[in-house]
Enzyme design. Structure first.
Site, PDB file in Angstrom:
ATOM      1  N   GLU A   1       0.681  -1.180   0.121  1.00 57.36           N
ATOM      2  CA  GLU A   1       0.050   0.005   0.051  1.00 57.36           C
ATOM      3  C   GLU A   1       0.852   1.178  -0.075  1.00 57.36           C
ATOM      4  O   GLU A   1       2.002   1.395   0.667  1.00 57.36           O
ATOM      5  CB  GLU A   1      -0.924   0.016   1.309  1.00 57.36           C
ATOM      6  CG  GLU A   1      -2.226  -1.031   0.974  1.00 57.36           C
ATOM      7  CD  GLU A   1      -3.093  -1.134   2.261  1.00 57.36           C
ATOM      8  OE1 GLU A   1      -3.039  -0.115   2.924  1.00 57.36           O
ATOM      9  OE2 GLU A   1      -4.012  -1.975   2.126  1.00 57.36           O
TER      10      GLU A   1
ATOM     11  N   THR B   1      -7.025   0.621 -20.150  1.00 55.79           N
ATOM     12  CA  THR B   1      -6.740  -0.706 -19.408  1.00 55.79           C
ATOM     13  C   THR B   1      -5.527  -1.250 -20.063  1.00 55.79           C
ATOM     14  O   THR B   1      -5.004  -0.683 -21.033  1.00 55.79           O
ATOM     15  CB  THR B   1      -8.007  -1.781 -19.777  1.00 55.79           C
ATOM     16  OG1 THR B   1      -8.127  -1.744 -21.210  1.00 55.79           O
ATOM     17  CG2 THR B   1      -9.113  -1.686 -19.009  1.00 55.79           C
TER      18      THR B   1
ATOM     19  N   LYS C   1      -5.871  -4.941 -23.670  1.00 61.01           N
ATOM     20  CA  LYS C   1      -6.566  -5.095 -24.914  1.00 61.01           C
ATOM     21  C   LYS C   1      -5.455  -4.905 -26.040  1.00 61.01           C
ATOM     22  O   LYS C   1      -4.644  -5.619 -26.198  1.00 61.01           O
ATOM     23  CB  LYS C   1      -7.511  -3.776 -25.042  1.00 61.01           C
ATOM     24  CG  LYS C   1      -8.631  -4.128 -23.989  1.00 61.01           C
ATOM     25  CD  LYS C   1      -9.780  -3.185 -24.148  1.00 61.01           C
ATOM     26  CE  LYS C   1     -10.954  -3.331 -23.069  1.00 61.01           C
ATOM     27  NZ  LYS C   1     -11.009  -2.758 -21.922  1.00 61.01           N
TER      28      LYS C   1
HETATM   29  N1  DSN Z   1     -15.658  -5.256 -21.407  1.00 63.89           N
HETATM   30  C1  DSN Z   1     -14.874  -4.316 -21.979  1.00 63.89           C
HETATM   31  C2  DSN Z   1     -15.043  -4.245 -23.532  1.00 63.89           C
HETATM   32  O1  DSN Z   1     -15.426  -5.751 -23.856  1.00 63.89           O
HETATM   33  O2  DSN Z   1     -14.987  -3.537 -24.238  1.00 63.89           O
HETATM   34  C3  DSN Z   1     -15.012  -2.966 -21.606  1.00 63.89           C
HETATM   35  O3  DSN Z   1     -15.064  -2.675 -20.369  1.00 63.89           O
END
Ligand code: DSN
Length: 425
Positions: A62, A232, A235
């Protein structure tokens, strides 16, 4: 039974928990034998997988590097600093926080940093391509804040910045989100920045879907336009499941305090390490070429789908993502996605702008090309994928489900020469 290798530490896992190991093997086989077109997914490298699976998961940390609430941070501080510095260098930002557990907590931290409950936020409506956390009604962000939502033009499926400006001037939100989860076109960061400046709002660019494209130069960067950037890491960026908040100096302190202690406890250090690895990979010339190949594949797939009569929202794509409205195919998005899954093509059903159907049974399907590009598929493979989609969807619409099993066998052979990291037969 064939023994497959799914994890670096698979030998112990198989001994300790054979049931779970068998399930992970089965998932590895499933991921390996299908064509994955889920726009938000990818295959991480073996190095990222290995970092995720380390003993860093044992440690509580933390706080931030140099200012922690637990001892024993000699190496964790260095790991987190490495991730932060790599993020700053890759995206060209003043500040990065790599601790948010995922995209939704990252976005919640932004609210906590800049708004009071009830304050006004403006984001793209979920059915128009936005995200739940951009103020959609069922999300805490729509319940605890006052939300105004913009959409896309009915005629061409694109954001109309004049409409966004008119709404912003009328509503004067304190926070404006641009970006989303089903936007096939380039996000106009400069235009949004002008609007945010006019109403004195903080502009948040949510680049979760396109972070890898931005890093690789295949999509314009929000840096210099948006005061806050949320993403994020799993992706197009090809990292572990996690998130980052990036910003200019002005917004840095408030964001850090919102993530910790405002919203979260200890960061997930194994994830931080894997993010650091992914950021190192994303800084290479190979990754740059990869990002451009994702877009080239998406454009080729969109063209092949359009040739087969698919009605694409906005007519095509500028990025990794395609949104198809199946209204003209006499089948809903959900049965189409389920039939495609049986055939070995994995994607998700999705609302399309102005969808007359319900979100759980919408008109569209959403596709993306990051995963198949990671595997090495190129533009020449896209017409075949479009042909299979056409065949399966047509057969399903005609009530013939036998086609799916034939296509599944063809796909298994088709993808066999393109292995995925972390799994081998
Ligand atoms: N679940 C993600 C997506 O599929 O775009 C976004 O949070």
């Amino acid at each position: 039974m064939t023994v497959s290798t799914t994890l670096p530490l698979v030998a112990s896992l198989r001994e300790t928990d054979p049931d779970l190991a068998a399930l992970i093997d089965a998932e590895g086989r499933r991921q390996s034998e299908s064509i994955r077109l889920i726009a938000s997914e990818n295959y991480v490298s073996q190095a990222v997988l290995e970092a995720t699976g380390t003993l860093l998961t044992n440690k509580y940390s933390e706080g931030y590097a140099g200012k922690r609430y637990y001892e024993g941070q000699q190496f964790i501080d260095e790991i987190e600093t490495l991730a932060v510095e790599r993020a700053k260098a890759l995206f060209g930002v003043d500040h990065a926080n790599v601790q948010p557990y995922s995209g939704s907590p990252a976005n919640l931290a932004v609210y906590l940093a800049f708004l009071q409950p009830g304050d006004k936020v403006m984001g793209m409506a979920l059915p128009m391509g936005g995200h739940l956390t951009h103020g959609w009604g069922v999300s805490a962000t729509g319940k605890w804040f006052t939300s105004v939502q913009y959409g896309v033009r009915k005629e061409d499926g694109r954001v109309d910045l004049d409409e966004v400006r008119d709404l912003a001037l009328a509503e004067r939100p304190k926070l404006i989100f641009c970006g989303g989860t089903a936007i096939p076109r380039t996000i106009e960061f400069a235009g949004f920045a002008e609007i945010a400046a006019e109403v004195d709002a903080v502009l948040v660019a949510d680049i979760a879907h396109i972070a890898g494209l931005v890093a690789g130069g295949a999509h314009p960067s929000p840096v210099g336009h948006a005061g806050v950037i949320s993403t994020t890491t799993h992706k197009t960026l090809r990292g572990p499941r996690g998130a980052m908040l990036m910003s200019d100096e002005e917004h840095a302190k408030k964001l850090d305090r919102a993530v910790f202690p405002g919203l979260q406890g200890g960061p997930h250090n194994h994830t931080t390490a894997a993010i650091a690895v992914a950021l190192k990979e994303a800084a290479t010339a190979d990754f740059k070429a990869y990002a451009h190949r994702i877009v080239a594949n998406a454009k080729a797939l969109a063209e092949a789908m359009a040739d087969r009569g698919f009605d694409l929202v906005s007519g095509g794509t500028d990025n990794h993502l395609i949104l198809a409205d199946l209204t003209n195919r006499a089948i809903g998005g959900k049965p189409a996605a389920q039939a495609l899954d049986r055939a070995g093509i994995e994607l998700n059903y999705n609302t399309v702008p102005y969808d007359p159907r319900k979100p759980f049974d919408p008109s569209g399907i959403r596709l993306g090309t990051s995963s198949i590009t990671t595997r090495g598929l190129t533009e020449e493979h896209m017409p075949q994928i479009a042909a299979w989609m056409d065949e399966v969807i047509t057969a399903e619409g005609d009530g013939d489900s036998s086609v799916a099993s034939r296509v599944r066998n063809e796909i298994r052979e088709f993808v066999a020469p393109f292995p995925i990291p972390g799994y081998s037969d």
